[in-house]
Write a protein that holds these residues in place. Structure first.
Motif: not given
Length: 262
Positions: A243-262
């Motif tokens: 679950e920790i590894e999955q959370s790191i991957n999820d938030y990594n994608e969230l970070w990249l996706g969020k800042y690609k929009e700007h």
């Protein structure tokens, strides 16, 4: 004799009241973290989010502990807040000898966080080890620690600059004012990708096997050892389940996706 005795009683009561004015509540924790260290944690509006916050909140909820997450300012101020007793817990940070003076770290690490050395693209000679960096001009994010081996190396370098912020460190590197920048692999990689700067920089080499732990401030640790032991057990269980590894991957994608929009 009566008046002096009364004064003594009043003073003694006053002293006692000061001693118990702010008792530690083990079932309520204030937590904060580095404001610019994705995917583990980063500032969003007036709070901190990220994989470390997500996992920590999940564990504390299981233990019946109420969590308050706050943005405290720059990283150095976050650490000072823990020293001063304003912050009870900081997740996913390097366990170093100096930090152990004011933190009790969990036995189980939160995750593995490799450190990367970034350089400009196009350089004819690319360093491949710490020894290759000796004599060059380097930088590191002010306040960051990467374990005793790297920290010791950094302190011995006369040409090392301690610069606040990823943007400023990479800008100094781009301008040729430094030859390399030491930072967490995920953090540096995500910053370059989200800001479309990968064409200017490359990772020279990576140092693996470096762990990040969770740190309980000593004022909390001294009173709440039972909570810390249970937290450590839950941390181990979540790690085993992936679950920790999955959370790191999820938030990594969230970070990249969020800042690609700007």
């Amino acid at each position: 004799m009566i008046k002096p005795l009364l004064i003594y009683i009043v003073l003694a009561m006053g002293t006692f009241q000061v001693a118990i004015a702010d008792p530690v509540n083990c079932y309520s924790v204030n937590i904060s973290a580095h404001p610019n260290y994705p995917p583990f944690h980063w500032k969003e509006k007036d709070t901190i989010v990220g994989a470390s916050i997500d996992i920590s909140q999940k564990i504390f909820e299981r233990l019946g502990v109420e969590v308050s997450v706050s943005y405290e300012g720059p990283w150095k101020r976050v650490l000072m807040s823990a020293k001063q007793g304003k912050i009870d817990f900081i997740p996913a940070l390097k366990k170093t000898s100096d930090r152990q003076e004011y933190f009790l770290f969990t036995h189980n690490e939160f995750s593995i966080n490799p450190v990367a050395i970034f350089v400009r693209k196009g350089e004819t000679k690319v360093p491949a080890s710490l020894e290759d960096l000796v004599g060059l001009f380097g930088s590191i994010n002010a306040g960051d620690k990467h374990g005793d081996k790297i920290d010791s190396f950094v302190l011995k370098q006369p040409n090392m600059q301690f610069i606040h912020g990823l943007a400023q460190n990479f800008e100094m590197l781009k301008l040729g004012r430094t030859d390399y920048f030491i930072t967490g692999f995920y953090t540096g990689y995500d910053y370059l990708k989200s800001n479309e700067l990968s064409e200017h920089f490359k990772m020279a080499f990576k140092i693996n096997g470096l762990k990040v732990h969770n740190g309980f401030a000593l004022h909390y640790a001294k009173e709440c050892n039972a909570i810390i032991k249970e937290f450590d057990k839950q941390l181990s269980l979540l790690k085993q389940k992936g679950e920790i590894e999955q959370s790191i991957n999820d938030y990594n994608e969230l970070w990249l996706g969020k800042y690609k929009e700007h």
